[in-house]
Design a protein around this motif. Structure first.
Motif, PDB file in Angstrom:
ATOM      1  N   ILE A   1       0.849  -1.214   0.000  1.00 22.69           N
ATOM      2  CA  ILE A   1       0.000   0.000   0.000  1.00 22.69           C
ATOM      3  C   ILE A   1       0.872   1.247   0.000  1.00 22.69           C
ATOM      4  O   ILE A   1       0.683   2.180  -0.783  1.00 22.69           O
ATOM      5  CB  ILE A   1      -0.929  -0.017   1.225  1.00 22.69           C
ATOM      6  N   ASN A   2       1.862   1.265   0.872  1.00 20.09           N
ATOM      7  CA  ASN A   2       2.716   2.445   0.996  1.00 20.09           C
ATOM      8  C   ASN A   2       3.437   2.732  -0.313  1.00 20.09           C
ATOM      9  O   ASN A   2       3.409   3.855  -0.824  1.00 20.09           O
ATOM     10  CB  ASN A   2       3.714   2.215   2.142  1.00 20.09           C
ATOM     11  N   ASN A   3       4.072   1.715  -0.870  1.00 20.66           N
ATOM     12  CA  ASN A   3       4.851   1.922  -2.096  1.00 20.66           C
ATOM     13  C   ASN A   3       3.942   2.262  -3.280  1.00 20.66           C
ATOM     14  O   ASN A   3       4.259   3.139  -4.102  1.00 20.66           O
ATOM     15  CB  ASN A   3       5.673   0.677  -2.407  1.00 20.66           C
TER      16      ASN A   3
ATOM     17  N   VAL B   1      -6.890   7.361 -14.551  1.00 18.88           N
ATOM     18  CA  VAL B   1      -6.135   6.292 -15.225  1.00 18.88           C
ATOM     19  C   VAL B   1      -5.398   5.446 -14.182  1.00 18.88           C
ATOM     20  O   VAL B   1      -5.340   4.221 -14.267  1.00 18.88           O
ATOM     21  CB  VAL B   1      -5.164   6.908 -16.251  1.00 18.88           C
ATOM     22  N   VAL B   2      -4.821   6.120 -13.200  1.00 18.82           N
ATOM     23  CA  VAL B   2      -4.193   5.401 -12.068  1.00 18.82           C
ATOM     24  C   VAL B   2      -5.043   5.671 -10.834  1.00 18.82           C
ATOM     25  O   VAL B   2      -5.251   6.826 -10.463  1.00 18.82           O
ATOM     26  CB  VAL B   2      -2.735   5.857 -11.849  1.00 18.82           C
TER      27      VAL B   2
ATOM     28  N   ASP C   1      -7.466   0.427  -7.445  1.00 17.55           N
ATOM     29  CA  ASP C   1      -6.826  -0.740  -8.043  1.00 17.55           C
ATOM     30  C   ASP C   1      -5.906  -1.429  -7.030  1.00 17.55           C
ATOM     31  O   ASP C   1      -5.839  -2.660  -6.966  1.00 17.55           O
ATOM     32  CB  ASP C   1      -6.025  -0.321  -9.287  1.00 17.55           C
ATOM     33  N   VAL C   2      -5.177  -0.611  -6.257  1.00 17.24           N
ATOM     34  CA  VAL C   2      -4.291  -1.175  -5.219  1.00 17.24           C
ATOM     35  C   VAL C   2      -5.123  -1.920  -4.187  1.00 17.24           C
ATOM     36  O   VAL C   2      -4.769  -3.016  -3.744  1.00 17.24           O
ATOM     37  CB  VAL C   2      -3.457  -0.057  -4.569  1.00 17.24           C
TER      38      VAL C   2
ATOM     39  N   MET D   1      -6.841  -7.051  -1.622  1.00 20.75           N
ATOM     40  CA  MET D   1      -7.978  -7.852  -1.176  1.00 20.75           C
ATOM     41  C   MET D   1      -7.929  -9.247  -1.786  1.00 20.75           C
ATOM     42  O   MET D   1      -8.442 -10.205  -1.208  1.00 20.75           O
ATOM     43  CB  MET D   1      -9.288  -7.168  -1.573  1.00 20.75           C
ATOM     44  N   VAL D   2      -7.265  -9.352  -2.942  1.00 21.36           N
ATOM     45  CA  VAL D   2      -7.170 -10.658  -3.606  1.00 21.36           C
ATOM     46  C   VAL D   2      -6.099 -11.516  -2.941  1.00 21.36           C
ATOM     47  O   VAL D   2      -6.345 -12.689  -2.611  1.00 21.36           O
ATOM     48  CB  VAL D   2      -6.880 -10.468  -5.113  1.00 21.36           C
TER      49      VAL D   2
END
Length: 757
Positions: free
Chosen positions: A53-55, A196-197, A201-202, A207-208
């Motif tokens: 998450i941080n990166n 777009v970003v 998405d993160v 979660m997956v």
């Protein structure tokens, strides 16, 4: 009495315990290792999630920063137009037509912020009067920093404070530094191009790959939820966001044991000194701890089932192994039981296994040796019985009541009985006279109780009616730790009593002779004292007369005397003085024999200093160097010890005066027995062959014309040291000097000697 545990059952139990202990320990260790691995993997997955998450958020923010900066040139051009209008109004914003100016710069909203950080003029009526010092203190501080500067300060694309519309802001201080002009660019492209970003998405990715993650919420600084501006934070979320924003931007963990939830707040700090906007993201990750707990329960059930199987398998293995091991041991035990029952000829059967067969062989050897020991013991007992039978003293045994259970022939002979007659019915107290009977019974009882083991003397009665003294030594006789009687010896001491009587008569005669010799010695001592006094008086008077008359005569006729005649007079006087000194020394030596010792503790150092001063006064022409070391205290007669040091120091000075560098040293050393005092000189010395002669009266090593002296000084020293119980000796080398050593017993030794006497 409880039944003894069978060996096979014992073996089976031991093997079962060992197998079960080892396997259960292994299962438990495996369970703990697996549990730790599960927990470590979950923690590692949490750490990876938080790091991802941080990166990821930092990478997304870096991309959005590049995108936001693409509008900087357009806004910088707009500021040129705005500043021209500001200058044209002479710094009075109220004179500027902001609506037409907004049209000229492409529809950008204009905000004029005064020194109080309040929007004083704007094209957006909804923001008029907005006070940043209240609603946005960090931004107000930023405005204060750039107010007195000049230049263009771009900001990021952020949601505006009131409506949440994506807006690109930039700032520029006015030339007179009275205001800061803020431009806000709103574009329809922002929503599409910036999406777009996406941070979502993160969130979908984590979660997956993290099955323990239940929910993820992303908050901005304004406490707005990313992608959902209508979300209202709960009081707990609001409080945590305030804490993270205002106090501590570090990861915070909140655990709810009741709901089995773990909430981790991860602040991704995206603040930049180049922009006033705080783009930080505050992630709220909710983990479902019940998933990990369920996995651990399943693993515990699996290990428990395995443990049950191990118990069953361990019992079966223990039963089989114990039967295999116990059968030969039980066979060997049966053979040993037969032997211990008394059948030493019982054979030891062969058993399987090296160790057990070796044990069986060693048991056979042990039985054979036991047979040999029994044979030797029987032979030894026979020799002992033969020896007792031929002993010249009586030997007996009795029970607790004194009834004789054994006696040798000498005992029967002692009491005048026939050995061929049985000793049964004989009691040891029956032969003791009535006067000694009570004392004998008391001593016998004390010996049985272990209180007395010394010999006792009694008067006994022989069978023929005669009395005789005996000396009996008895000791308790025990079996299995219990006293069952006594064993002892009895000796006829009639001849010993006769010898004692003769010795007593001789002692009486000896005491009479000692008393007579003591009386004669005292008379001789008194006569010697009287003779000594007479000699000292009768000899000293003529000597004084000779000395006086020769002195007067030499004075009267001195003018008429020839030199050789004067020398004759001087020799007469020197001879008289020598005789006078000799008599004084002999009297002192004789007086030492009966003079009482007055012992005391004193330091000889001060005493020796007085002696040294006196010696130097008597020898004023001598250049001798006398060294006195610090001496330990001694216990003795101070006046006699002074005489010892006086004689030894005088001798040392006298016999070293012909040296060019005469030297005398007085000191002490410690050896294994105590303190040893010494007087050392570098005089003429003597041959050690004469060391035993120098302490005899009148013995001289040199002639009187070489060194003066009476020849009694060392004899006096020797007598004083011996009277103190000490020792004196000399070590010498001719031409190199002499050392006299002597010891004086310490106070403790004298006290111990007196107490022992």
């Amino acid at each position: 009495m409880s039944e003894k545990l069978h060996f096979s059952n014992l073996i089976m139990g031991i093997i079962f315990i060992i197998i079960v202990t080892v396997l259960l320990a292994g299962i438990w260790a495996n369970y703990e290792s697996s549990k730790n691995n599960f927990e470590a993997n979950a923690n590692r997955l949490h750490a990876i999630t938080e790091s991802y998450i941080n990166n990821s958020f930092r990478m997304i923010d870096a991309g959005l920063t590049i995108y936001d900066n693409t509008y900087n040139d357009k806004m910088r051009d707009a500021f040129v137009i705005v500043m021209e209008e500001y200058n044209r109004s002479d710094g009075e914003p109220s004179l500027i037509d902001l609506k037409s100016l907004k049209t000229r710069i492409g529809g950008m909203d204009i905000y004029i912020i005064n020194k109080q950080n309040i929007i004083e003029h704007t094209t957006n009526p909804g923001d008029l009067g907005l006070n940043f010092s209240i609603i946005y203190p960090d931004f107000a501080e930023y405005l204060n920093v750039i107010r007195n500067t000049s230049g263009f300060y771009p900001d990021r694309v952020v949601q505006d404070w009131t409506k949440g519309i994506l807006t690109k802001y930039s700032y520029m201080p006015t030339p007179d530094h009275q205001y800061i002009i803020e431009l806000g660019l709103i574009s329809d492209k922002f929503a599409g191009e910036r999406m777009v970003v996406q941070y979502s998405d993160v969130v979908d990715d984590i979660m997956v790959f993290n099955p323990y993650l239940e929910d993820v919420l992303l908050f901005q600084k304004q406490k707005r939820l990313v992608y959902n501006t209508s979300y209202i934070p709960t009081p707990e979320e609001s409080a945590m966001l305030d804490y993270l924003l205002m106090e501590n931007r570090t990861t915070q963990v909140v655990r709810d044991q009741a709901l089995q939830k773990t909430i981790i707040w991860i602040p991704v700090d995206l603040r930049s000194p180049e922009y006033p906007a705080d783009m930080s993201i505050f992630s709220k990750l909710t983990y479902d701890d019940s998933i990990l707990s369920g996995e651990l329960r399943q693993m515990a059930l699996l290990h428990g089932f395995t443990a049950m199987l191990v118990l069953l398998l361990g019992g079966f293995i223990a039963f089989m192994v114990s039967r295999k091991l116990s059968k030969p041991i039980e066979q060997l035990a049966a053979d040993v039981d037969a032997i211990t029952a008394g059948d030493l000829n019982h054979p030891i059967r062969q058993v399987q296994g090296y160790e057990l067969s070796n044990l069986a062989e060693k048991t056979r050897i042990m039985v054979e040796r036991l047979k040999e020991q029994i044979r030797k013991r029987e032979a030894s007992e026979q020799r002992f019985m033969d020896l007792v039978q031929f002993l010249p003293i009586g030997v007996f045994e009795s029970d607790l009541d004194g009834n004789v259970t054994f006696a040798n022939p000498a005992a029967f002979e002692l009491f005048g009985s026939d050995f061929n007659n049985s000793f049964h019915g004989i009691n040891i107290f029956s032969s003791i006279i009535r006067q000694d009977l009570d004392r004998a019974k008391e001593i016998y009882t004390a010996i049985i109780r272990g209180e007395k083991t010394v010999g006792s003397e009694y008067t006994c009665l022989r069978k023929d009616g005669t009395f005789f003294p005996v000396l009996a030594y008895i000791a308790p006789r025990s079996e299995n730790g219990a006293v069952i009687g006594v064993r002892g010896s009895v000796v006829d001491v009639s001849r010993l009593k006769q010898i004692e009587a003769e010795v007593r008569l001789l002692n009486v005669e000896l005491e009479k002779r000692v008393a007579q010799r003591t009386f004669e010695l005292e008379e001789a001592t008194d006569e010697l004292k009287a003779f000594t006094y007479s000699v000292s008086h009768d000899l000293r008077a003529p000597l004084r007369a000779i000395d006086g008359f020769s002195a007067l005569l030499s004075i009267k006729v001195e003018s008429r005397l020839e030199p050789d005649e004067r020398e004759y007079f001087e020799k007469i006087r020197q001879t008289v003085l020598y005789m006078y000194d000799l008599i004084e020394s002999l009297l002192y030596l004789s007086h030492l024999n009966w003079q009482e010792l007055v012992r005391e503790d004193f330091s000889p150092t001060h005493l020796i200093s007085d002696v040294v001063s006196s010696v130097k006064e008597q020898n004023p022409d001598s250049n001798v160097i006398i060294i006195v070391d610090e001496l330990p205290s001694c216990y003795g007669d101070m006046m006699m010890i002074r005489q010892v040091f006086t004689n030894l120091i005088n001798n040392a000075v006298k016999f070293s005066r012909k040296r060019s560098d005469p030297r005398v040293e007085i000191g002490a050393i410690k050896d294994g027995t105590g303190t040893v005092y010494f007087v050392r000189d570098n005089g003429i010395g003597f041959d050690m062959a004469l060391a035993d002669q120098i302490f005899k009266p009148f013995f001289r090593l040199v002639r009187t014309d070489q060194f003066e002296g009476s020849g009694v000084g060392l004899a006096i020293v020797y007598r004083i040291i011996r009277r103190h119980g000490g020792k004196i000796w000399a070590e010498s080398t001719p031409g190199a000097g002499t050392t006299f050593f002597f010891t004086i017993p310490p106070h403790e030794d004298i006290m111990m000697q007196n107490s022992s006497e």
